[in-house]
Enzyme design. Structure first.
Site, PDB file in Angstrom:
ATOM      1  N   GLU A  29      16.634  26.859 -12.199  1.00 23.43           N
ATOM      2  CA  GLU A  29      16.075  25.884 -11.260  1.00 23.43           C
ATOM      3  C   GLU A  29      16.465  26.142  -9.796  1.00 23.43           C
ATOM      4  OE1 GLU A  29      16.857  21.479 -11.809  1.00 23.43           O
ATOM      5  OE2 GLU A  29      16.267  22.132 -13.821  1.00 23.43           O
ATOM      6  N   GLU A  51      16.672  37.377 -17.197  1.00 23.64           N
ATOM      7  CA  GLU A  51      15.893  36.526 -18.110  1.00 23.64           C
ATOM      8  C   GLU A  51      15.502  35.238 -17.399  1.00 23.64           C
ATOM      9  OE1 GLU A  51      17.632  36.094 -22.103  1.00 23.64           O
ATOM     10  OE2 GLU A  51      18.821  37.868 -21.578  1.00 23.64           O
ATOM     11  N   ASP A 254      -5.294  -9.307  16.216  1.00 22.90           N
ATOM     12  CA  ASP A 254      -5.543 -10.697  15.859  1.00 22.90           C
ATOM     13  C   ASP A 254      -4.226 -11.395  15.568  1.00 22.90           C
ATOM     14  OD1 ASP A 254      -8.219 -10.153  15.972  1.00 22.90           O
ATOM     15  OD2 ASP A 254      -8.430  -9.863  13.811  1.00 22.90           O
ATOM     16  N   LYS A 276      -7.312 -16.045  17.555  1.00 23.10           N
ATOM     17  CA  LYS A 276      -7.999 -16.366  16.305  1.00 23.10           C
ATOM     18  C   LYS A 276      -7.071 -17.072  15.331  1.00 23.10           C
ATOM     19  CE  LYS A 276     -11.757 -13.065  16.211  1.00 23.10           C
ATOM     20  NZ  LYS A 276     -12.297 -11.889  15.609  1.00 23.10           N
ATOM     21  N   GLY A 307      -6.610  -7.690  10.456  1.00 26.70           N
ATOM     22  CA  GLY A 307      -6.021  -7.963   9.150  1.00 26.70           C
ATOM     23  C   GLY A 307      -6.856  -7.351   8.036  1.00 26.70           C
ATOM     24  N   THR A 337      -7.602  -4.699   1.731  1.00 27.79           N
ATOM     25  CA  THR A 337      -8.188  -6.010   1.973  1.00 27.79           C
ATOM     26  C   THR A 337      -7.452  -7.089   1.176  1.00 27.79           C
ATOM     27  OG1 THR A 337     -10.286  -7.170   2.147  1.00 27.79           O
ATOM     28  CG2 THR A 337      -9.950  -5.879   0.149  1.00 27.79           C
ATOM     29  N   ALA A 338      -7.547  -8.345   1.664  1.00 25.68           N
ATOM     30  CA  ALA A 338      -6.768  -9.447   1.087  1.00 25.68           C
ATOM     31  C   ALA A 338      -7.035  -9.617  -0.406  1.00 25.68           C
ATOM     32  CB  ALA A 338      -7.075 -10.744   1.837  1.00 25.68           C
ATOM     33  N   MET A 389     -11.504 -17.002   3.370  1.00 20.73           N
ATOM     34  CA  MET A 389     -11.635 -18.201   4.218  1.00 20.73           C
ATOM     35  C   MET A 389     -12.148 -19.379   3.408  1.00 20.73           C
ATOM     36  SD  MET A 389     -13.295 -16.311   7.549  1.00 20.73           S
ATOM     37  CE  MET A 389     -14.307 -15.130   6.676  1.00 20.73           C
TER      38      MET A 389
END
Ligand code: SAH
Length: 482
Positions: A29, A51, A254, A276, A307, A337-338, A389
């Site tokens: 590794e 190997e 906003d 807003k 938002g 999105t909400a 809303m």
């Protein structure tokens, strides 16, 4: 007297490796990790492994590395520009290190700092640009954390952009006077139109945009990014949104966008809240459009932060139309999105195999008229409905849907402040929904999801909507959750 700054014990440099051999001794590794790291460069890899483990063997085959399939001997590292002792065996690593030093080749022995002449960095690769992070062994985990942070800041298109820059260097030096004009050119090159074209993979457009900038009096062009800020949690921003915020010189946002998200913007960016929210002074949509156009004309790099997703009930259509009409360049960056955030908070499958295969985003504000809107029919035929809303119209939504034939027992899930620490979840039925508009205990934004798929949600952390109705309104009907 001032204190001396702490000194670095290992100094970072960039070593030319093109056409050089880098030798790695080891079979497992650790050897593979070094091979992967050096494999990002143009060096020729020579791997000494009698190997090799399967993954290393696959790497050797896949990268055309030279494979010396025998036990280590000093001649295997001769002529190399760097040597890695990654055998995992302390005695062997010490021998390799001593041989390399005798041959005058810088050596790194994995996890054995005393046998090392150099350390390898955590690397952010945007070739030809590289960011190397070193901690002098103090913490590989720390180095990886820093790496991840830097990686997020840098666009994947930075490499090709830097390569393009190299082809413009001579022309810029010839055509532009040293000082402000040249600086302005490179600023615009790396943050303006050429960078944006490269971002979308349009290499020839990037080239043309850069050529245009070479004119000494080329106007500085503004640009507006309409960016989705997501539902509120700052780590639900996209990487692109975060990068644009860090590059912005003005942020127009906003009231719904939390301070923590706006704070991710460049520290000296001008912040322009446009309200807003009830009780705050807020600008009209026309005023916002005019503001964006003005900032664009001034040549500013603007993030218009909205938002959720900017194209979902975000009035982005009007802002885009105004910008298009004014000839100002803009782009759109999607956001969570909400409805998606609320569904995630409820572990609610918005589509559910065999139950529902369509999803409606609505405001419910179109239910007041005489005719039933199309989405109501979709709801009745089984669609999941996300109401934005919807607080004030909750009674209308429930009443009209029941009247139109949707069962009063249809499941309803409600989330206030989805994605945020103070979120509240409520569950109930369509019959319980009217109680939502009268509640004084909810002051944040509220998302309502209606439909049979809601029954698949997790109600462990939600409050029954009907409980409120019991206390404050008419006696409850027996819903599926009561
Ligand atoms: N463009 C936004 C929606 C703007 S409309 C988006 O894509 O999400 C504003 C409405 O979105 C709010 O009235 C509320 O219904 C919803 N909303 C926004 N953020 C919310 C949140 N964190 N939790 C619940 N609802 C939210």
């Amino acid at each position: 007297m001032s204190h001396a700054a702490p000194k670095l014990n290992a100094f970072p440099v960039f070593l030319k490796v093109e056409g050089q051999v880098v030798a790695i001794v080891g079979e497992g590794e650790e050897a593979l990790a070094k091979a992967r790291l050096i494999g990002q460069s143009a060096a020729a890899l020579r791997i000494v492994a009698a190997e090799p483990e399967a993954a290393l063997a696959a790497f050797i085959a896949g990268h055309g590395a030279v494979h010396i399939r025998s036990a280590y001997a000093p001649e295997h590292i001769e002529g190399a520009a760097m040597v890695f002792a990654a055998s995992g065996d302390a005695g062997l690593d010490a021998r390799i290190s001593a041989d390399a030093r005798r041959l005058g080749i810088p050596v790194n022995a994995v996890d054995r700092p005393d046998l090392c002449d150099f350390f390898t960095p955590a690397l952010v690769n945007r070739a030809p640009v590289a960011v190397a992070i070193g901690t002098e062994g103090a913490g590989p985990v720390l180095a990886q954390m820093i790496r991840a942070r830097v990686d997020r800041m840098l666009s994947p298109s930075l490499g090709p952009l830097a390569a393009l820059a190299a082809t413009f260097r001579d022309a810029a030096e010839k055509l532009l006077p040293k000082g402000a004009a040249r600086r302005r050119f490179w600023n615009e090159f790396f943050a303006g139109a050429p960078a944006r074209a490269m971002e979308t993979g349009e290499v020839s457009l990037a080239h043309d945009a850069a050529a245009k900038l070479l004119a000494v009096d080329a106007p500085v062009r503004g640009h507006i990014a309409l960016v989705g800020a997501g539902p509120g949690a700052e780590d639900l921003l996209t990487l692109r949104a975060q990068r644009l915020l860090m590059e912005a010189d003005a942020i127009v946002h906003d009231a719904l966008v939390p301070e923590a998200v706006v704070a991710m913007g460049r520290r000296d960016a001008e912040r322009l809240p446009v309200g807003k929210r009830k009780g705050c002074h807020s600008k009209s949509q026309d005023e916002i459009n005019a503001l964006l156009v003005r900032l664009g004309r001034e040549g500013r790099r603007v993030v218009r932060l909205k938002g959720g997703d900017p194209l979902v009930f975000g009035r982005a259509g009007e802002e885009m139309a105004a910008l298009r009409q004014a000839g100002i360049s803009y782009e759109v960056v999607p956001g969570v999105t909400a409805a998606f955030a609320a569904a995630a908070d409820f572990e609610l499958p918005l589509t559910l195999r065999g139950v529902t295969s369509s999803l409606v985003f609505t405001t419910g504000h179109d239910l007041k008229g005489g005719t039933l809107p199309d989405w109501a029919r979709l709801a009745i035929s089984g669609a999941t409905v996300a109401v934005y809303m919807g607080r004030s119209v909750a009674a209308d939504v429930a009443g009209r849907l029941i009247e139109a034939g949707l069962s009063p027992d249809t499941a309803v899930a409600i989330v206030e402040n989805a994605s945020l620490a103070g979120r509240r979840r409520f569950h109930g039925t369509l019959a319980d929904l009217p109680s939502l508009s009268g509640r004084g205990d909810l002051s944040g934004p509220v998302m309502t999801i209606i439909g049979d798929a809601v029954a698949g949600a997790n109600f462990d952390r939600s409050e029954p909507l009907a409980a409120h109705r019991h206390r404050h309104a008419a006696p409850a009907a027996q819903g599926v959750f009561s």
